[in-house]
Design an enzyme around this catalytic site. Structure first.
Site, mmCIF file in Angstrom:
data_model
loop_
_atom_site.group_PDB
_atom_site.id
_atom_site.type_symbol
_atom_site.label_atom_id
_atom_site.label_comp_id
_atom_site.label_asym_id
_atom_site.label_seq_id
_atom_site.Cartn_x
_atom_site.Cartn_y
_atom_site.Cartn_z
ATOM 1 C CB CYS A 150 0.441 31.014 1.193
ATOM 2 S SG CYS A 150 0.937 31.535 2.829
ATOM 3 C CD GLU A 158 1.675 35.223 1.210
ATOM 4 O OE1 GLU A 158 1.434 34.346 0.355
ATOM 5 O OE2 GLU A 158 1.259 35.201 2.369
HETATM 6 P P1 NDP Z 1 -8.914 35.359 -4.029
HETATM 7 O O1 NDP Z 1 -7.723 35.908 -4.685
HETATM 8 O O2 NDP Z 1 -10.135 35.190 -4.814
HETATM 9 O O3 NDP Z 1 -9.300 36.209 -2.746
HETATM 10 C C1 NDP Z 1 -8.338 36.761 -1.891
HETATM 11 C C2 NDP Z 1 -8.916 37.998 -1.238
HETATM 12 O O4 NDP Z 1 -9.194 38.965 -2.237
HETATM 13 C C3 NDP Z 1 -10.238 37.747 -0.537
HETATM 14 O O5 NDP Z 1 -10.321 38.566 0.600
HETATM 15 C C4 NDP Z 1 -11.251 38.184 -1.569
HETATM 16 O O6 NDP Z 1 -12.486 38.539 -1.012
HETATM 17 C C5 NDP Z 1 -10.553 39.384 -2.151
HETATM 18 N N1 NDP Z 1 -11.008 39.786 -3.438
HETATM 19 C C6 NDP Z 1 -11.325 39.006 -4.492
HETATM 20 N N2 NDP Z 1 -11.700 39.772 -5.515
HETATM 21 C C7 NDP Z 1 -11.650 41.039 -5.108
HETATM 22 C C8 NDP Z 1 -11.943 42.298 -5.711
HETATM 23 N N3 NDP Z 1 -12.348 42.383 -6.959
HETATM 24 N N4 NDP Z 1 -11.781 43.414 -4.980
HETATM 25 C C9 NDP Z 1 -11.359 43.367 -3.709
HETATM 26 N N5 NDP Z 1 -11.073 42.205 -3.098
HETATM 27 C C10 NDP Z 1 -11.211 41.052 -3.781
HETATM 28 O O7 NDP Z 1 -8.466 34.010 -3.395
HETATM 29 P P2 NDP Z 1 -9.387 32.921 -2.718
HETATM 30 O O8 NDP Z 1 -9.420 33.258 -1.286
HETATM 31 O O9 NDP Z 1 -10.672 32.686 -3.382
HETATM 32 O O10 NDP Z 1 -8.499 31.685 -3.053
HETATM 33 C C11 NDP Z 1 -8.348 31.308 -4.419
HETATM 34 C C12 NDP Z 1 -6.984 30.725 -4.634
HETATM 35 O O11 NDP Z 1 -5.965 31.644 -4.226
HETATM 36 C C13 NDP Z 1 -6.705 29.511 -3.840
HETATM 37 O O12 NDP Z 1 -7.263 28.397 -4.424
HETATM 38 C C14 NDP Z 1 -5.219 29.495 -3.843
HETATM 39 O O13 NDP Z 1 -4.749 28.977 -5.049
HETATM 40 C C15 NDP Z 1 -4.860 30.946 -3.756
HETATM 41 N N6 NDP Z 1 -4.580 31.381 -2.389
HETATM 42 C C16 NDP Z 1 -3.317 31.668 -2.035
HETATM 43 C C17 NDP Z 1 -3.039 32.060 -0.745
HETATM 44 C C18 NDP Z 1 -1.698 32.447 -0.323
HETATM 45 O O14 NDP Z 1 -1.545 32.763 0.845
HETATM 46 N N7 NDP Z 1 -0.699 32.507 -1.130
HETATM 47 C C19 NDP Z 1 -4.041 32.100 0.261
HETATM 48 C C20 NDP Z 1 -5.360 31.810 -0.207
HETATM 49 C C21 NDP Z 1 -5.582 31.490 -1.481
HETATM 50 P P3 NDP Z 1 -13.747 37.562 -1.088
HETATM 51 O O15 NDP Z 1 -13.406 36.381 -0.272
HETATM 52 O O16 NDP Z 1 -14.841 38.386 -0.506
HETATM 53 O O17 NDP Z 1 -13.954 37.232 -2.514
#
Ligand code: NDP
Length: 684
Positions: free
Chosen positions: A297, A258
């Site tokens: 989201c 998602e």
């Molecule tokens: P990310 O995609 O960076 O992170 C989402 C999750 O993935 C976090 O728990 C993060 O952990 C984890 N993650 C990141 N890299 C890895 C990896 N290599 N291995 C395992 N887990 C990983 O999103 P962000 O939270 O930084 O948000 C960035 C952008 O994503 C936002 O600006 C927005 O555009 C979008 N977003 C969309 C959402 C939705 O519901 N559709 C919700 C939130 C964000 P960690 O925090 O430790 O890096």
């Protein structure tokens, strides 16, 4: 100021962060308030603990046991939610935002628990659809069944909903019977950790069913196998990187994603200024832009309005945005708090710069806005910003760049098909809303844009008092979307549970299927009880136990009497010639409802006893007409039993009415509530 060590809960032990931990800052003050993460995550130990301890305990429980567990857990959290509110202010969220995250998460868990009790069996196998007749005589039949995956579920969650984001995945996972490993986004993981602590302290969850990895996951994904599931929420880039890991591809590990999407809201062509729909549209847009500071989201990123109404929309939305008080989320007067972090604020500004190459900012200035009760230089504050894109056909960034903050772009459409083309330029979204009072507009949007959306939300003057809002995913309904939105489906009632189960086509004889499903199947062996089944309590009566009644003749007097008594003098029962002209009937026939009543007269045992009430009838089919002079008889078989409350359980009876030639004339399932002999252990 003390800095909290956010711990991980791995293999039954809380582990503190180590020197590799990442700092976490308060969104409002910018101070470091916590740290999380360990250089080494013992992936083998995490998975082994989940499989050997958690999965074993969960799979021994029935769906109803697990549903009761979820309900108890949700109620436990509900009583202690203040702890989570208090912590969540540091994420920049207001009290109103907490209601969405904390109460929304608890509410979601309660709905999933309730669906588990009402829509899933009190057993270990979930049936998907009905029996498939695979042979002429019925000795070889088929049934799709779902059983829990024998792996682990890894939930990788986004920062914006540290509680809801966990609970909305945890509830279906545990209901399915699969242990969960939760990895929250680091920026807000201290709230998730507190919620996990509450759940573990409750003692309601069996050991090993819930583990928490804060900070990095290490190489956990590299250890996953074919029975495991990854459920990811976050950015499209991270989803792409994670889902294409060779180990996940090689093992066909299920990956539910998602991710960010460019959700739109369409102002219907009928919703002119001055209509309730126009005002409603402005209200919904404002709410979606400012709730959680736009970090949702499902938030509206593209505002699609009839070309002639664009100026009016910009003016009305700007007016509302002007009244939005930005500041300290702890102050009840604040409408919009801070973004989650300075990094997120910078990211939004970068995305705004991209949007600005195609759209003009018409409201909000990140360099000039008022922050109440907090230091704008230290906190991750931004004002709501509205853009206008004059040529949305030529533009691309407004359709593919998500500024994950209080930002949206207005664009005009020429006619409805143009609006649909624009909304679909998002290449797949979680949700689109349409504010219209014209049902034809709604139909056209569903036909034109349904394939690009996980959810379509229509609202107008008739539904606005009760509608739940463009941005609210509901546990009953699918949440997820195609393409850009990740291609996943979370939630959606039992649909969400099935992500953690395997559907298997089971084929065999009726007796084999009865043993597998725990339900009597037509053609399976029946048995006769020592007394009439209505004299037997819920616990005594057995699956397959059958009563064969004697015959009763249906007379013309019966048909006449029933017709005049009930007022149902439909010609097929009263007029021989007219009935004969009807291709279904040989002449006057008995009413179907008369047959049902006669059937009850044949099979009931009238005295007071364990059968408390008849609560319904499912799948009724009249298969052959019955004429005056025909004789009917009934076969009543116990198909399924389900415990419902402390006092009674539901018995589902398979009822077959046959005539004197043994031809089936009607078939249905009857539901009764039956008393227990004593309170069953599982409910005590
Ligand atoms: P990310 O995609 O960076 O992170 C989402 C999750 O993935 C976090 O728990 C993060 O952990 C984890 N993650 C990141 N890299 C890895 C990896 N290599 N291995 C395992 N887990 C990983 O999103 P962000 O939270 O930084 O948000 C960035 C952008 O994503 C936002 O600006 C927005 O555009 C979008 N977003 C969309 C959402 C939705 O519901 N559709 C919700 C939130 C964000 P960690 O925090 O430790 O890096």
């Amino acid at each position: 100021m003390t800095v909290q060590d956010v711990q991980s809960f791995i293999a039954g032990a809380w582990l503190a962060p180590d020197s590799s931990a990442r700092d976490i800052r308060d969104a409002v003050t910018g101070d470091v308030i916590a740290r999380a993460g360990r250089a080494q995550v013992d992936a083998g130990a995490v998975i082994d603990h989940a499989l050997t301890v958690g999965a074993t305990a969960l799979r021994a429980m029935t769906f109803h046991d697990r549903a009761r567990m979820l309900k108890a857990l949700a109620l436990y959290l509900q009583e202690r939610r203040q702890v989570l509110y208090d912590l969540s202010f540091s994420t920049g969220a207001t009290q109103k935002d907490h209601l969405i995250d904390v109460d929304g998460g608890i509410g979601t868990m309660l709905v999933i628990a309730s669906k588990g009790r009402r829509e899933m069996p009190d057993g270990h196998v979930y049936l998907d659809g009905g029996i498939e007749q695979l042979s002429r005589k019925g000795s070889f039949v088929g049934q799709h069944v779902c059983t829990p995956l024998q792996g682990v579920a890894v939930h990788i969650n986004a920062f914006n909903f540290p509680v809801w984001g966990m609970l909305e995945k945890l509830a279906p996972t545990l209901l399915a019977g699969v242990p969960a490993i939760v990895k929250p986004a680091t920026t807000t993981c201290y709230v998730t950790e507190a919620c996990v602590r509450l759940m573990l302290e409750s003692g309601i969850l069996p050991n090993g069913t819930l583990q928490l990895v804060t900070g990095d996951l290490g190489d956990l994904l590299g250890h996953l196998g074919p029975q495991d599931v990854v459920s990811f929420t976050g950015s499209a880039d991270t989803a792409y990187t994670l889902r294409s890991a060779p180990n996940l591809l090689r093992n066909s590990v299920r990956f539910v994603a998602e991710q960010d999407s460019l959700n739109a809201s369409i102002l219907g062509p009928d919703a002119l200024p001055g209509t309730p729909e126009f005002d409603l549209f402005v209200k919904e847009v404002h709410r979606e832009m400012t709730t959680k500071a736009g970090q949702k989201c499902t938030a509206i990123r593209r505002i699609i309005a009839p070309q002639a109404q664009v100026d009016a929309v910009i003016a009305a939305v700007s007016d509302r945005l002007r009244g939005t008080v930005i500041g300290d989320p702890r102050d009840p007067a604040t409408c919009m708090g801070a973004l989650v972090s300075d990094g997120q604020r910078r990211d939004v500004l970068e995305k705004c710069a991209t949007l600005a190459t195609e759209a003009e900012r018409v409201f909000g200035d990140p360099d000039a806005f008022v922050v109440h009760g907090a230091d704008a230089a230290k906190g991750a504050f931004l004002p709501p910003m509205l853009y206008h894109c004059a040529d949305p056909d030529a533009a691309s960034h407004v359709h593919d760049t998500e500024a994950f903050g209080p930002v949206a772009t207005v664009m005009g459409y020429r006619d409805l098909s143009h609006a649909i083309a624009l909304v679909n330029r998002g290449q797949g979204s979680l949700v689109a809303s349409v504010i219209t009072h014209d049902p034809e507009v709604a139909r056209e949007v569903v036909m034109g844009a349904g394939a690009y959306h996980g959810r379509l939300y229509f609202n107008n003057r008739d539904s606005m008092a009760e509608a739940t809002g463009h941005g609210s995913p509901l546990p009953h309904m699918v949440h997820g979307g195609p393409g850009r939105a990740g291609g996943g489906e979370e939630l959606g009632g039992v649909r969400g549970v099935l992500h953690y189960m395997q559907r298997t086509a089971v084929q065999g004889s009726p007796d084999i299927l009865k043993a597998v499903t725990g339900e009597w199947v037509p053609g399976a062996t029946t048995s006769q009880g020592p007394v009439h089944p209505f004299r037997r309590s819920f616990d005594e009566v057995q699956i397959g136990e059958t009563l064969h009644t004697g015959e009763r003749e249906v007379t013309m007097e019966d048909i006449e009497h029933f017709a005049h008594f009930t007022g149902d003098t439909f010609y097929a029962h009263m007029d021989e010639d007219a009935a004969k002209r009807n291709p279904f009937f040989p002449g006057r026939v008995a009413h179907g409802y008369l047959l049902l009543s006669f059937a009850a007269g044949l099979f009931v045992d009238p005295d007071e006893g364990p059968v408390l009430a008849n609560t319904g009838l499912d799948n009724l089919r009249f298969q052959k007409p019955v004429s005056a002079g025909d004789r009917i008889k009934v076969q009543l078989t116990v198909k399924k039993k389900t415990k419902r409350t402390d006092d009674y359980g539901e018995v589902r009876w398979h009822v077959i009415l046959r005539n004197q030639d043994d031809a089936v004339v009607a078939e249905y399932e009857l539901l009764t509530m039956n008393a227990y002999s004593s309170t069953p252990d599982s409910l005590a």
